[in-house]
Design an enzyme around this catalytic site. Sequence first.
Site, short mmCIF file in Angstrom:
data_model
loop_
_atom_site.label_atom_id
_atom_site.label_comp_id
_atom_site.label_asym_id
_atom_site.label_seq_id
_atom_site.Cartn_x
_atom_site.Cartn_y
_atom_site.Cartn_z
N CYS A 86 34.51 31.01 37.69
CA CYS A 86 35.80 30.41 37.34
C CYS A 86 35.76 28.89 37.38
CB CYS A 86 36.89 30.91 38.28
SG CYS A 86 36.79 32.68 38.64
N HIS A 335 44.61 32.16 33.29
CA HIS A 335 43.27 31.92 33.84
C HIS A 335 42.18 32.45 32.92
CE1 HIS A 335 40.00 31.36 36.52
NE2 HIS A 335 40.07 32.48 37.20
#
Length: 409
Positions: A86, A335
Amino acid sequence: MRDAYLIGAGQSAYGSFPGESYRSLFETAFERAVDSVPEGVEPGDVDEAVVGTLGVGGRQLGLSGPAVTEHVGLGGVPTTRVENACAASGYAVRQAIQAVKSGMADVVLAGGFEIMTDTSSDATKYWLGVSGETEWERLSGTTFSGVYAQMASAHMDAHGTTREQLSRVAVKNHANGAKNPHAQLAFECSLEDAQSAPVVADPLNLYHCCPTSDGAACALIASEDVVGKYTDDPIRVAGVGAGSDSVGLFQRDTYTGIPASRRAAETAYEMAGVGPEDLDFAEVHDCFAIAELLAYEDLGFCDPGEAGDLIESGRTEIDGDLPVNTSGGLKSKGHPIGATGAGQVVEAFKQLSGKAGDRQLDDPVRGLTHNVGGSGGAAVVHVFEREERSSSERSSGRSPRESESGVAR
């Protein structure tokens, strides 16, 4: 070492876009980044590119960086793909800054992308899981919501953090995201909604978890030698810090903090010559509500154990003295793994250049971005600050930190 400046940034909307590809989303982000540069930038000005992506779903695992840069007209520009889960495009921004500071490039594109909504839920869980510790976490059935649930439970046990405090993170970030036209979940939610949602991994419920998203984001970094060609109001990269740690949560000494974030923040603050008290806003990695509370402590916004009190105080709301996640954060904005870190930089650029629309803060000067990979195996922190330029500096093209003799102050 030369100063580096953020001269432009842009992103696609985040959400589910079955009619888009990773190339088309990246093209949108790139075009918006180019359009955001006050004096314009030509593709031929870009010396290098760094692109972050996990490659969810297995698409174009090899050479995905050149695949998107060639598509946007940067064919032949040296391109590197970064994978740090991420934190992929947060690290892409860091590498772009390194290239500029070292003198190897004057203008570097940093960006990221991800397509996450076109595979089955089982396949998506698999691709998310590859960023966890494989042998003892993923293959034993542990999910990321399960890992962060362990962190939430540990923080509750150690510090008395409550489910209501977790829910307040969601309420705040949805209120901000409702003002962001690029947010995936652009709606407000009540505290009652956030507390009564279905449980995902106790104590985390649906409103404590960010969505899976498609999207892309880009930032343009320029050196002090050329920044005057592109803008009269430069945003300096004041500080950069990064850290790594054990990939598996069970391998670490603490469940109530992310040491990689702490190390990254310490390095960034030291480079910038500032502390958390000098920030006007922050974009932090809130993949789960507990992650934002941990960030408060890891980044020095409050002492360990006081994050629950900080969210309750209202200080991190958009009208507080340290607004956090004015974009809506991962929770509301979305996200798309490879785009998240660069997307945080987009929000920093908008706030510092006065282009954040209905969520614009009152004359911010300095902001921080904080991007985490996995459950804390990697973290990167950037500090950006707005600088004013005199008329002589504008006409000469010198950076605002360069003296008449050309020596950096």
